[in-house]
Enzyme design. Structure first.
Site, short mmCIF file in Angstrom:
data_model
loop_
_atom_site.label_atom_id
_atom_site.label_comp_id
_atom_site.label_asym_id
_atom_site.label_seq_id
_atom_site.Cartn_x
_atom_site.Cartn_y
_atom_site.Cartn_z
N GLU A 48 0.86 -1.19 0.00
CA GLU A 48 0.00 0.00 0.00
C GLU A 48 0.90 1.23 0.00
O GLU A 48 1.60 1.49 0.98
CB GLU A 48 -0.92 -0.04 1.22
CG GLU A 48 -1.76 1.19 1.44
CD GLU A 48 -2.52 1.64 0.21
OE1 GLU A 48 -2.35 2.82 -0.18
OE2 GLU A 48 -3.27 0.83 -0.36
N CYS A 79 4.55 -2.29 -8.26
CA CYS A 79 3.20 -1.94 -7.84
C CYS A 79 3.21 -0.67 -6.98
O CYS A 79 3.32 0.43 -7.51
CB CYS A 79 2.54 -3.13 -7.16
SG CYS A 79 0.74 -3.01 -7.06
N ARG A 106 -3.46 5.09 -9.88
CA ARG A 106 -3.50 4.23 -8.69
C ARG A 106 -4.72 3.30 -8.74
O ARG A 106 -5.80 3.70 -9.15
CB ARG A 106 -3.57 5.15 -7.46
CG ARG A 106 -3.39 4.47 -6.15
CD ARG A 106 -3.29 5.55 -5.05
NE ARG A 106 -3.00 4.95 -3.78
CZ ARG A 106 -3.92 4.54 -2.93
NH1 ARG A 106 -5.20 4.69 -3.21
NH2 ARG A 106 -3.58 3.99 -1.79
N ARG A 134 -4.48 -5.45 -7.43
CA ARG A 134 -4.89 -4.05 -7.20
C ARG A 134 -3.89 -3.09 -7.82
O ARG A 134 -3.46 -2.10 -7.23
CB ARG A 134 -5.02 -3.75 -5.70
CG ARG A 134 -6.18 -4.42 -5.05
CD ARG A 134 -6.32 -4.03 -3.58
NE ARG A 134 -6.42 -2.60 -3.42
CZ ARG A 134 -5.93 -1.93 -2.38
NH1 ARG A 134 -5.31 -2.55 -1.41
NH2 ARG A 134 -6.06 -0.63 -2.30
N HIS A 169 3.71 -7.96 -10.21
CA HIS A 169 4.57 -8.52 -9.16
C HIS A 169 5.40 -9.68 -9.70
O HIS A 169 4.99 -10.84 -9.60
CB HIS A 169 3.70 -9.03 -8.00
CG HIS A 169 2.98 -7.97 -7.26
ND1 HIS A 169 3.51 -7.39 -6.13
CD2 HIS A 169 1.78 -7.39 -7.47
CE1 HIS A 169 2.67 -6.48 -5.67
NE2 HIS A 169 1.61 -6.46 -6.47
N GLU A 171 7.89 -10.97 -8.40
CA GLU A 171 8.34 -11.79 -7.26
C GLU A 171 7.35 -12.87 -6.90
O GLU A 171 7.66 -13.77 -6.11
CB GLU A 171 8.63 -10.89 -6.04
CG GLU A 171 7.42 -10.38 -5.30
CD GLU A 171 6.72 -9.18 -5.93
OE1 GLU A 171 5.79 -8.64 -5.30
OE2 GLU A 171 7.09 -8.76 -7.05
#
Length: 189
Positions: A48, A79, A106, A134, A169, A171
Site C-alpha cells: 500500500e 506496484c 493508482r 490491485r 509482481h 516476485e
C-alpha cells in the site's frame, strides 16, 4: 553486490527469495540504521503506497533514501513502489520520491477482485508471467523514460536511467527474468 529491500510492508520476502535464487546478497531495510550497510541497489515492493510513504517518513527513512535515489542509486519499484517513484499520480494528490518521469493511475485495475494473471512481452527479456494485484498502470511516460511492457494497451513496465518499475509482481512467479534485468542494471551503474 548488495541489494536493500524496503521491508516496511508488502511482498519484500518474496523479492529477497528471488535475489537469493540469483545468488545476489540482500538485506531488509526497516529502520534508519539499516542504511549504514553497503547498498548497491534498492527494491521497493508492492503493498500500500500510502502506508509505505507514511512509514518511510515516520521512521526517518524517506530523506536518506531520497538523497541516494537522487544521486543515482538503482531502484526497482513494483506496484506500490511504482507509485512511490512516479512524479505524477493521476488520481492521488500525494507524492513520495517523485523521481520517475511517469504519470501513474493508482488502483487502475480496481479492487482485489480485479487482480489477474497474464503473460506478455517485456522488452529485452521476452514473454514473461505477470501477476497484477490491485495494480496501478502507467498512463504516460515523459522525457527519457522507456516503455518496457504493455498489457491491453496499458503501460505496465518502464525504465528511466537507474529506475525500473513494474505494475505487476514478478516476485510472485517463478520466473527470474525481471530481477535478473534489475541486477544487471545495478552491475552496470
Amino acid at each position: 553486490m548488495q541489494i536493500g529491500v524496503l521491508a516496511l510492508q508488502g511482498a519484500f520476502i518474496e523479492h529477497e527469495q528471488m535475489l537469493s535464487r540469483l545468488g545476489v546478497s540482500s538485506f531488509e531495510i526497516r529502520q534508519k540504521r539499516d542504511l549504514q550497510k553497503s547498498l548497491d541497489g534498492l527494491i521497493i515492493p508492492g503493498g500500500e503506497s500510502t502506508v509505505q510513504g507514511k512509514l518511510l517518513r515516520e521512521l526517518d527513512l524517506f530523506e536518506p533514501l531520497a538523497e541516494r535515489i537522487a544521486t543515482g542509486l538503482p531502484v526497482f519499484g513494483t506496484c506500490a513502489g511504482l507509485l512511490l517513484l512516479a512524479k505524477q499520480i493521476k488520481n492521488d494528490d500525494r507524492r513520495h520520491f517523485a523521481v520517475m518521469d511517469i504519470t501513474a493511475v493508482r488502483n487502475a485495475y480496481g479492487r482485489q477482485l480485479g487482480s489477474f494473471f497474464t503473460e506478455a512481452e517485456f522488452n529485452g527479456i521476452g514473454t514473461i508471467p505477470m501477476t497484477f494485484i490491485r495494480a496501478p498502470y502507467i498512463e504516460s511516460v515523459h522525457g527519457d523514460t522507456e516503455i518496457l511492457s504493455c498489457v491491453d494497451e496499458k503501460i505496465v513496465a518502464a525504465r528511466e536511467g537507474n529506475l525500473l518499475v513494474t505494475a505487476f509482481h514478478p516476485e510472485l512467479n517463478e520466473d527470474l527474468s525481471v530481477h535478473r534485468y534489475f541486477t544487471e542494471m545495478v552491475q552496470s551503474a
